[in-house]
Each structure stands twice: as C-alpha cells, then as structure tokens.
Design a protein around this motif. Structure first.
Motif, PDB file in Angstrom:
ATOM      1  N   SER A  21      17.211  59.031 118.789  1.00  0.00           N
ATOM      2  CA  SER A  21      16.818  58.284 117.592  1.00  0.00           C
ATOM      3  C   SER A  21      18.011  57.990 116.691  1.00  0.00           C
ATOM      4  CB  SER A  21      15.745  59.040 116.810  1.00  0.00           C
ATOM      5  OG  SER A  21      16.244  60.281 116.342  1.00  0.00           O
ATOM      6  N   LEU A  22      19.026  58.835 116.722  1.00  0.00           N
ATOM      7  CA  LEU A  22      20.214  58.625 115.890  1.00  0.00           C
ATOM      8  C   LEU A  22      21.154  57.593 116.520  1.00  0.00           C
ATOM      9  CD1 LEU A  22      21.292  59.680 113.218  1.00  0.00           C
ATOM     10  CD2 LEU A  22      22.519  61.441 114.475  1.00  0.00           C
ATOM     11  N   GLN A  23      21.035  57.368 117.821  1.00  0.00           N
ATOM     12  CA  GLN A  23      21.923  56.419 118.502  1.00  0.00           C
ATOM     13  C   GLN A  23      21.745  54.989 118.013  1.00  0.00           C
ATOM     14  OE1 GLN A  23      21.180  57.368 122.645  1.00  0.00           O
ATOM     15  NE2 GLN A  23      23.230  58.247 122.798  1.00  0.00           N
ATOM     16  N   SER A  24      20.590  54.644 117.472  1.00  0.00           N
ATOM     17  CA  SER A  24      20.427  53.285 116.951  1.00  0.00           C
ATOM     18  C   SER A  24      21.269  53.071 115.694  1.00  0.00           C
ATOM     19  CB  SER A  24      18.958  52.991 116.658  1.00  0.00           C
ATOM     20  OG  SER A  24      18.482  53.837 115.630  1.00  0.00           O
ATOM     21  N   LEU A  25      21.608  54.165 115.008  1.00  0.00           N
ATOM     22  CA  LEU A  25      22.454  54.073 113.814  1.00  0.00           C
ATOM     23  C   LEU A  25      23.914  54.374 114.118  1.00  0.00           C
ATOM     24  CD1 LEU A  25      20.123  55.967 111.316  1.00  0.00           C
ATOM     25  CD2 LEU A  25      20.267  53.511 111.706  1.00  0.00           C
ATOM     26  N   ILE A  26      24.148  55.277 115.064  1.00  0.00           N
ATOM     27  CA  ILE A  26      25.505  55.659 115.476  1.00  0.00           C
ATOM     28  C   ILE A  26      25.548  55.514 116.997  1.00  0.00           C
ATOM     29  CG2 ILE A  26      27.274  57.446 115.416  1.00  0.00           C
ATOM     30  CD1 ILE A  26      25.679  58.775 113.148  1.00  0.00           C
ATOM     31  N   PRO A  27      25.885  54.329 117.493  1.00  0.00           N
ATOM     32  CA  PRO A  27      25.773  54.050 118.933  1.00  0.00           C
ATOM     33  C   PRO A  27      26.583  54.972 119.844  1.00  0.00           C
ATOM     34  CG  PRO A  27      26.151  52.032 117.704  1.00  0.00           C
ATOM     35  CD  PRO A  27      26.316  53.167 116.743  1.00  0.00           C
ATOM     36  N   ASN A  28      27.682  55.506 119.376  1.00  0.00           N
ATOM     37  CA  ASN A  28      28.527  56.303 120.270  1.00  0.00           C
ATOM     38  C   ASN A  28      28.259  57.802 120.186  1.00  0.00           C
ATOM     39  OD1 ASN A  28      29.608  56.670 117.755  1.00  0.00           O
ATOM     40  ND2 ASN A  28      31.713  56.228 118.345  1.00  0.00           N
ATOM     41  N   ILE A  29      27.134  58.209 119.606  1.00  0.00           N
ATOM     42  CA  ILE A  29      26.810  59.635 119.565  1.00  0.00           C
ATOM     43  C   ILE A  29      25.975  59.989 120.794  1.00  0.00           C
ATOM     44  CG2 ILE A  29      24.700  59.427 118.188  1.00  0.00           C
ATOM     45  CD1 ILE A  29      25.562  62.035 116.788  1.00  0.00           C
ATOM     46  N   ASN A  30      26.359  61.056 121.446  1.00  0.00           N
ATOM     47  CA  ASN A  30      25.597  61.579 122.572  1.00  0.00           C
ATOM     48  C   ASN A  30      25.969  63.045 122.751  1.00  0.00           C
ATOM     49  OD1 ASN A  30      28.009  61.726 124.171  1.00  0.00           O
ATOM     50  ND2 ASN A  30      27.763  59.552 124.634  1.00  0.00           N
ATOM     51  N   ALA A  31      25.259  63.736 123.607  1.00  0.00           N
ATOM     52  CA  ALA A  31      25.478  65.172 123.790  1.00  0.00           C
ATOM     53  C   ALA A  31      26.904  65.474 124.240  1.00  0.00           C
ATOM     54  CB  ALA A  31      24.467  65.730 124.787  1.00  0.00           C
ATOM     55  N   ALA A  32      27.426  64.674 125.141  1.00  0.00           N
ATOM     56  CA  ALA A  32      28.779  64.919 125.642  1.00  0.00           C
ATOM     57  C   ALA A  32      29.814  64.786 124.529  1.00  0.00           C
ATOM     58  CB  ALA A  32      29.105  63.957 126.784  1.00  0.00           C
ATOM     59  N   ARG A  33      29.659  63.782 123.696  1.00  0.00           N
ATOM     60  CA  ARG A  33      30.624  63.593 122.603  1.00  0.00           C
ATOM     61  C   ARG A  33      30.521  64.717 121.587  1.00  0.00           C
ATOM     62  NH1 ARG A  33      32.022  58.651 118.696  1.00  0.00           N
ATOM     63  NH2 ARG A  33      33.853  59.640 117.805  1.00  0.00           N
ATOM     64  N   VAL A  34      29.307  65.140 121.269  1.00  0.00           N
ATOM     65  CA  VAL A  34      29.125  66.234 120.326  1.00  0.00           C
ATOM     66  C   VAL A  34      29.769  67.509 120.868  1.00  0.00           C
ATOM     67  CG1 VAL A  34      27.401  67.742 119.228  1.00  0.00           C
ATOM     68  CG2 VAL A  34      27.068  65.257 119.262  1.00  0.00           C
ATOM     69  N   GLU A  35      29.556  67.786 122.149  1.00  0.00           N
ATOM     70  CA  GLU A  35      30.166  68.968 122.769  1.00  0.00           C
ATOM     71  C   GLU A  35      31.691  68.874 122.743  1.00  0.00           C
ATOM     72  OE1 GLU A  35      28.483  69.522 126.644  1.00  0.00           O
ATOM     73  OE2 GLU A  35      26.453  69.657 125.837  1.00  0.00           O
ATOM     74  N   GLN A  36      32.211  67.696 123.014  1.00  0.00           N
ATOM     75  CA  GLN A  36      33.662  67.495 123.003  1.00  0.00           C
ATOM     76  C   GLN A  36      34.236  67.745 121.607  1.00  0.00           C
ATOM     77  OE1 GLN A  36      34.837  63.489 123.924  1.00  0.00           O
ATOM     78  NE2 GLN A  36      36.975  64.022 124.167  1.00  0.00           N
ATOM     79  N   GLU A  37      33.585  67.224 120.586  1.00  0.00           N
ATOM     80  CA  GLU A  37      34.034  67.430 119.208  1.00  0.00           C
ATOM     81  C   GLU A  37      33.933  68.905 118.830  1.00  0.00           C
ATOM     82  OE1 GLU A  37      35.421  65.268 117.029  1.00  0.00           O
ATOM     83  OE2 GLU A  37      35.338  63.655 118.515  1.00  0.00           O
ATOM     84  N   ALA A  38      32.869  69.560 119.252  1.00  0.00           N
ATOM     85  CA  ALA A  38      32.704  70.986 118.940  1.00  0.00           C
ATOM     86  C   ALA A  38      33.800  71.817 119.600  1.00  0.00           C
ATOM     87  CB  ALA A  38      31.332  71.467 119.397  1.00  0.00           C
ATOM     88  N   MET A  39      34.132  71.486 120.830  1.00  0.00           N
ATOM     89  CA  MET A  39      35.195  72.217 121.518  1.00  0.00           C
ATOM     90  C   MET A  39      36.545  71.986 120.843  1.00  0.00           C
ATOM     91  SD  MET A  39      33.968  74.013 123.946  1.00  0.00           S
ATOM     92  CE  MET A  39      35.324  74.365 125.035  1.00  0.00           C
TER      93      MET A  39
END
Length: 72
Positions: free
Chosen positions: A51-69
């Motif tokens: 649901s958040l991807q319609s506002l922030i198209p490049n957010i996904n689980a892989a990107r969140v994990e990458q940023e967290a790491m």
C-alpha cells in the motif's frame, strides 16, 4: 506500537509525533489524507509495503533490509 517494542514513554511519544508528521508531509506531496498515509505507514511497519508503494514506488522489503543492514 513503539512502547510494545521496548521504547520508553517519552521516546515512543516523540517517535509517534514524528511518524504523524511524516504521514502529513507524505500525504501533502501526494494529495492523500494524513490518516490514509498513517495507515499505510503502519502496515509498512508490519512488513506490508504494497500500500505504501503507490506513494513511494521504490520501497520494498529488499530495499528496507538493505538500508537496515547499512545502518547497523
């Protein structure tokens, strides 16, 4: 939610206020009500990014994990 994951009352209040402000800012950029964006952010906190991807198209689980790491 923030107190449930271990933050103290003052920090949880600060984080909650920041989250609502972020929802208002993101909503104003996309012409979406703040409450709707807050619901989408809440879902993202639970790992539901669709649901958040319609506002922030490049957010996904892989990107969140990458940023967290990168942050740890």
């Amino acid at each position: 939610m923030f107190t449930q994951i271990g933050f103290g009352a003052e920090e949880a209040a600060r984080l909650s206020q920041s989250t609502v402000q972020m929802a208002a800012d993101l909503g104003s950029f996309n012409n979406v009500p703040t409450a709707d964006v807050a619901d989408r952010i809440s879902a993202a906190f639970r790992g539901e990014y669709d649901s958040l991807q319609s506002l922030i198209p490049n957010i996904n689980a892989a990107r969140v994990e990458q940023e967290a790491m990168a942050a740890t």
